[in-house]
Design a protein around this motif. Structure first.
Motif, mmCIF file in Angstrom:
data_model
loop_
_atom_site.group_PDB
_atom_site.id
_atom_site.type_symbol
_atom_site.label_atom_id
_atom_site.label_comp_id
_atom_site.label_asym_id
_atom_site.label_seq_id
_atom_site.Cartn_x
_atom_site.Cartn_y
_atom_site.Cartn_z
ATOM 1 N N ASP A 21 16.886 -1.885 -2.163
ATOM 2 C CA ASP A 21 15.411 -1.444 -1.862
ATOM 3 C C ASP A 21 14.563 -2.330 -2.296
ATOM 4 O O ASP A 21 14.536 -3.190 -3.501
ATOM 5 N N PHE A 22 13.438 -2.264 -1.684
ATOM 6 C CA PHE A 22 12.252 -3.460 -1.985
ATOM 7 C C PHE A 22 10.862 -2.548 -2.037
ATOM 8 O O PHE A 22 10.762 -1.596 -1.190
ATOM 9 N N ASP A 23 10.367 -2.885 -3.098
ATOM 10 C CA ASP A 23 8.841 -2.064 -3.302
ATOM 11 C C ASP A 23 8.048 -3.201 -3.491
ATOM 12 O O ASP A 23 7.723 -3.694 -4.603
ATOM 13 N N PHE A 24 7.249 -3.275 -2.547
ATOM 14 C CA PHE A 24 6.148 -4.391 -2.507
ATOM 15 C C PHE A 24 4.881 -4.142 -3.416
ATOM 16 O O PHE A 24 4.234 -4.984 -3.598
ATOM 17 N N ARG A 25 4.623 -2.770 -3.678
ATOM 18 C CA ARG A 25 3.750 -2.560 -4.900
ATOM 19 C C ARG A 25 4.036 -3.134 -6.011
ATOM 20 O O ARG A 25 3.194 -3.668 -6.679
ATOM 21 N N GLU A 26 5.351 -2.930 -6.483
ATOM 22 C CA GLU A 26 5.818 -3.260 -7.837
ATOM 23 C C GLU A 26 5.702 -5.096 -7.889
ATOM 24 O O GLU A 26 5.326 -5.510 -8.541
ATOM 25 N N PHE B 204 13.696 -11.428 -1.823
ATOM 26 C CA PHE B 204 15.158 -11.271 -1.657
ATOM 27 C C PHE B 204 15.762 -10.497 -2.893
ATOM 28 O O PHE B 204 15.046 -10.639 -4.044
ATOM 29 N N LEU B 205 16.852 -9.926 -2.730
ATOM 30 C CA LEU B 205 17.906 -9.607 -4.134
ATOM 31 C C LEU B 205 19.026 -10.359 -3.752
ATOM 32 O O LEU B 205 19.682 -10.494 -2.564
ATOM 33 N N ASP B 206 19.435 -10.834 -5.000
ATOM 34 C CA ASP B 206 20.397 -11.803 -4.810
ATOM 35 C C ASP B 206 21.648 -11.056 -5.801
ATOM 36 O O ASP B 206 21.507 -10.013 -6.486
ATOM 37 N N ASN B 207 22.994 -11.387 -5.132
ATOM 38 C CA ASN B 207 24.130 -10.940 -5.564
ATOM 39 C C ASN B 207 24.461 -9.291 -5.568
ATOM 40 O O ASN B 207 24.583 -8.614 -6.423
ATOM 41 N N VAL B 208 23.648 -8.733 -4.470
ATOM 42 C CA VAL B 208 24.009 -7.479 -4.090
ATOM 43 C C VAL B 208 25.559 -7.245 -3.783
ATOM 44 O O VAL B 208 26.228 -7.904 -2.821
ATOM 45 N N ARG B 209 26.078 -6.311 -4.581
ATOM 46 C CA ARG B 209 27.717 -6.159 -4.398
ATOM 47 C C ARG B 209 28.138 -5.104 -3.422
ATOM 48 O O ARG B 209 27.700 -4.062 -3.603
ATOM 49 N N ASP C 89 0.761 -1.349 0.095
ATOM 50 C CA ASP C 89 0.054 -0.312 -0.226
ATOM 51 C C ASP C 89 0.998 1.421 0.137
ATOM 52 O O ASP C 89 0.372 2.332 0.144
ATOM 53 N N GLY C 90 1.989 1.209 -0.236
ATOM 54 C CA GLY C 90 3.166 2.441 -0.304
ATOM 55 C C GLY C 90 3.544 3.043 1.158
ATOM 56 O O GLY C 90 4.371 3.754 1.222
ATOM 57 N N LYS C 91 3.010 2.273 2.108
ATOM 58 C CA LYS C 91 3.441 2.790 3.457
ATOM 59 C C LYS C 91 4.901 1.809 3.885
ATOM 60 O O LYS C 91 4.932 0.736 3.522
ATOM 61 N N PRO C 92 5.677 2.567 4.771
ATOM 62 C CA PRO C 92 6.900 1.889 5.245
ATOM 63 C C PRO C 92 6.841 0.620 5.869
ATOM 64 O O PRO C 92 5.524 0.546 6.620
ATOM 65 N N MET C 93 7.380 -0.374 5.962
ATOM 66 C CA MET C 93 7.373 -1.612 6.722
ATOM 67 C C MET C 93 8.338 -1.517 7.683
ATOM 68 O O MET C 93 9.668 -1.491 7.495
ATOM 69 N N SER C 94 7.888 -1.137 8.964
ATOM 70 C CA SER C 94 8.960 -1.071 10.026
ATOM 71 C C SER C 94 8.982 -2.211 10.716
ATOM 72 O O SER C 94 7.902 -3.057 11.057
ATOM 73 N N GLY C 95 10.005 -2.503 11.455
ATOM 74 C CA GLY C 95 10.205 -3.594 12.559
ATOM 75 C C GLY C 95 10.462 -5.092 11.663
ATOM 76 O O GLY C 95 10.333 -5.953 12.437
ATOM 77 N N VAL C 96 10.757 -5.031 10.502
ATOM 78 C CA VAL C 96 10.737 -6.237 9.837
ATOM 79 C C VAL C 96 12.297 -6.564 9.884
ATOM 80 O O VAL C 96 12.998 -5.810 9.643
ATOM 81 N N THR C 97 12.622 -7.814 9.845
ATOM 82 C CA THR C 97 14.002 -8.258 9.785
ATOM 83 C C THR C 97 14.631 -8.372 8.565
ATOM 84 O O THR C 97 14.019 -8.761 7.371
ATOM 85 N N ILE C 98 15.648 -7.675 8.059
ATOM 86 C CA ILE C 98 16.397 -7.878 6.934
ATOM 87 C C ILE C 98 17.756 -8.843 7.203
ATOM 88 O O ILE C 98 18.447 -8.449 8.065
ATOM 89 N N THR C 99 17.799 -9.943 6.522
ATOM 90 C CA THR C 99 19.151 -10.849 6.787
ATOM 91 C C THR C 99 20.106 -10.769 5.525
ATOM 92 O O THR C 99 19.641 -10.340 4.347
ATOM 93 N N ILE C 100 21.210 -10.634 5.945
ATOM 94 C CA ILE C 100 22.102 -10.405 4.924
ATOM 95 C C ILE C 100 23.346 -11.605 5.030
ATOM 96 O O ILE C 100 23.972 -11.519 6.060
ATOM 97 N N ASP C 101 23.246 -12.318 3.848
ATOM 98 C CA ASP C 101 24.151 -13.425 3.950
ATOM 99 C C ASP C 101 25.232 -13.263 2.885
ATOM 100 O O ASP C 101 25.178 -13.056 1.564
ATOM 101 N N ARG C 102 26.501 -13.467 3.212
ATOM 102 C CA ARG C 102 27.547 -13.333 2.416
ATOM 103 C C ARG C 102 27.639 -14.538 1.381
ATOM 104 O O ARG C 102 27.450 -15.853 1.969
#
Length: 218
Positions: free
Chosen positions: A69-74, A54-59, A1-14
């Motif tokens: 960046d993540f846009d759930f509307r798209e 997820f986004l893969d291969n973020v350098r 709905d275009g509103k910020p998603m606060s308090g969600v977990t972002i995992t970052i795996d090497r």
């Protein structure tokens, strides 16, 4: 709905070396993790312990920043389009299978392989029960196999889908007559004659034949 998603977990795996990092989004839906070693990473949005996307291969380069960046509307719109395409393709595949079964059934019916034809038409009818012509051909095959009650049931389904087709009443009358159900056969053939006056002579002839074959010559 275009509103910020606060308090969600972002995992970052090497990717190159097994390393795992986590951060939380703030009230504006933003997140930051500093000091990551230079490498490629998989960045995942997690909610209630489940990955959303997820986004893969973020350098990540030394001394530089990398955006994820993540846009759930798209994402939602893309998923909806993909679902629609999948539905269209599934419908095309179903119709192709129905046509193949119907065409094979017609070939078998022409060759008077009635049992095989009935099986193929039934397969087509099960896949698409909205086509009156499939039930009419199924009835023809069942009639050829001398399964007159089943043929009558198939003709009735064809009539339910196309009640203005007088030929279906005519053929229903014939199989009912072959099944010994003279009164029902008479009603169906009379109906065919009333619905199609130019073809009434054939319907009355068929009625006469049914009655004669059952000993009701008068």
């Amino acid at each position: 709905d275009g509103k910020p998603m606060s308090g969600v977990t972002i995992t970052i795996d090497r990717r190159g070396i097994s390393q795992h990092f986590e951060v939380k989004t703030d009230g504006k839906g933003a997140f930051l993790h500093s000091g990551l070693p230079a490498d490629a990473y998989k960045v995942t949005v997690m909610k209630d312990g489940k990955p959303l996307t997820f986004l893969d291969n973020v350098r990540v380069s030394t001394g530089a920043s990398a955006k994820a960046d993540f846009d759930f509307r798209e994402l939602q719109a893309s998923a909806g389009n993909a679902e629609q395409r999948a539905q269209v393709e599934a419908e095309k595949a179903k119709q192709a299978a129905v046509k193949a079964a119907f065409d094979q059934g017609r070939t078998a019916l022409t060759a008077k392989n009635y049992a095989e034809a009935a099986q193929l038409f039934q397969q087509a009818a099960d896949a698409d029960p909205t086509q009156h012509v499939i039930y009419a051909n199924l009835a023809d095959a069942l009639g050829g196999a001398r399964k007159y009650d089943d043929a009558a049931a198939a003709y009735r389904k064809a009539i339910a889908l196309k009640p203005e087709e007088s030929a279906y009443y005519n053929n229903l009358g014939i199989v009912l007559g072959n099944a010994g159900k003279i009164d029902e056969a008479s009603q169906a053939l009379q109906k065919a004659a009333e619905m199609n006056p130019p073809g009434a002579a054939q319907s009355y002839f068929n009625l006469g034949a049914v009655l004669t074959n059952r000993g009701r010559t008068k």
